[in-house]
Design a protein around this motif. Sequence first.
Motif, short mmCIF file in Angstrom:
data_model
loop_
_atom_site.label_atom_id
_atom_site.label_comp_id
_atom_site.label_asym_id
_atom_site.label_seq_id
_atom_site.Cartn_x
_atom_site.Cartn_y
_atom_site.Cartn_z
N TRP A 88 0.86 -1.18 0.00
CA TRP A 88 0.00 0.00 0.00
C TRP A 88 0.89 1.22 0.00
O TRP A 88 1.93 1.25 0.68
N GLY A 89 0.50 2.25 -0.75
CA GLY A 89 1.30 3.48 -0.83
C GLY A 89 0.48 4.73 -0.61
O GLY A 89 -0.66 4.83 -1.04
N TRP A 90 1.09 5.69 0.08
CA TRP A 90 0.52 7.01 0.32
C TRP A 90 1.48 8.06 -0.22
O TRP A 90 2.67 8.05 0.13
N ARG A 91 1.00 8.93 -1.07
CA ARG A 91 1.81 10.05 -1.54
C ARG A 91 1.90 11.03 -0.37
O ARG A 91 0.88 11.52 0.12
N VAL A 92 3.13 11.34 0.09
CA VAL A 92 3.27 12.11 1.33
C VAL A 92 4.04 13.42 1.17
O VAL A 92 4.18 14.16 2.13
N GLY A 93 4.56 13.71 -0.01
CA GLY A 93 5.30 14.95 -0.19
C GLY A 93 6.06 14.96 -1.49
O GLY A 93 5.82 14.14 -2.38
N LYS A 94 7.01 15.90 -1.55
CA LYS A 94 7.85 16.03 -2.74
C LYS A 94 9.30 16.25 -2.32
O LYS A 94 9.57 16.85 -1.29
N GLU A 95 10.19 15.77 -3.15
CA GLU A 95 11.61 16.07 -3.02
C GLU A 95 11.84 17.50 -3.49
O GLU A 95 10.96 18.10 -4.13
N ALA A 96 13.02 18.04 -3.24
CA ALA A 96 13.36 19.38 -3.72
C ALA A 96 13.24 19.45 -5.24
O ALA A 96 12.91 20.50 -5.81
N SER A 97 13.47 18.33 -5.91
CA SER A 97 13.38 18.25 -7.37
C SER A 97 11.93 18.29 -7.87
O SER A 97 11.69 18.41 -9.06
N GLY A 98 10.99 18.14 -6.95
CA GLY A 98 9.57 18.08 -7.32
C GLY A 98 9.06 16.66 -7.49
O GLY A 98 7.86 16.46 -7.71
N ASP A 99 9.96 15.66 -7.40
CA ASP A 99 9.54 14.27 -7.54
C ASP A 99 8.73 13.84 -6.33
O ASP A 99 9.10 14.12 -5.18
N PRO A 100 7.59 13.15 -6.54
CA PRO A 100 6.75 12.74 -5.42
C PRO A 100 7.41 11.67 -4.55
O PRO A 100 8.12 10.80 -5.04
#
Length: 161
Positions: free
Chosen positions: A125-137
């Motif tokens: 199971w996965g939850w999108r929780v933020g972004k890297e400085a590069s903008g990658d999720p």
Amino acid sequence: MNRLFALLCSLLAALGLAACDQFNLKELEPGVSTAADVRQRFGPPQMEWHNDDGSVTWEYTRQPMGTECFMMTIGTDDVLRKVEQVLNENNFARIQRGMTGDEVRRILGAPGTRERFDLAKETVWGWRVGKEASGDPVYFLVHFNDDARVARTSRFVEQRG
């Protein structure tokens, strides 16, 4: 104009769009706002969790594209008691080996993704929780074994460029 904006935000929230969450959250006040106020601003909850004290916690997830899941606790008097954004480091640390899917969902809300990996004999199971400085999720992942129990957790950065 504020009333029209609130109505538009309520409609968008009911459709699962998070564009107006911050506006709607500012309009809710624990100890003052009612269950009807929460429903007016966020629509029907995706899940209702009944608590031992008679209160109920409503789940409003913004997965799979958003990075938030709000748990709003309503007391037995139909007054909002607490609003919590549950996709955070403290709650990620609460996910322990041996937990069931229901136990995980009660803490983090519904996942944005569920994938079965037959060769690894696990469901993730996965939850999108933020972004890297590069903008990658960035995703927080919970790996379940064939007994449908948590085996481990991990993180994944989806490289987009």
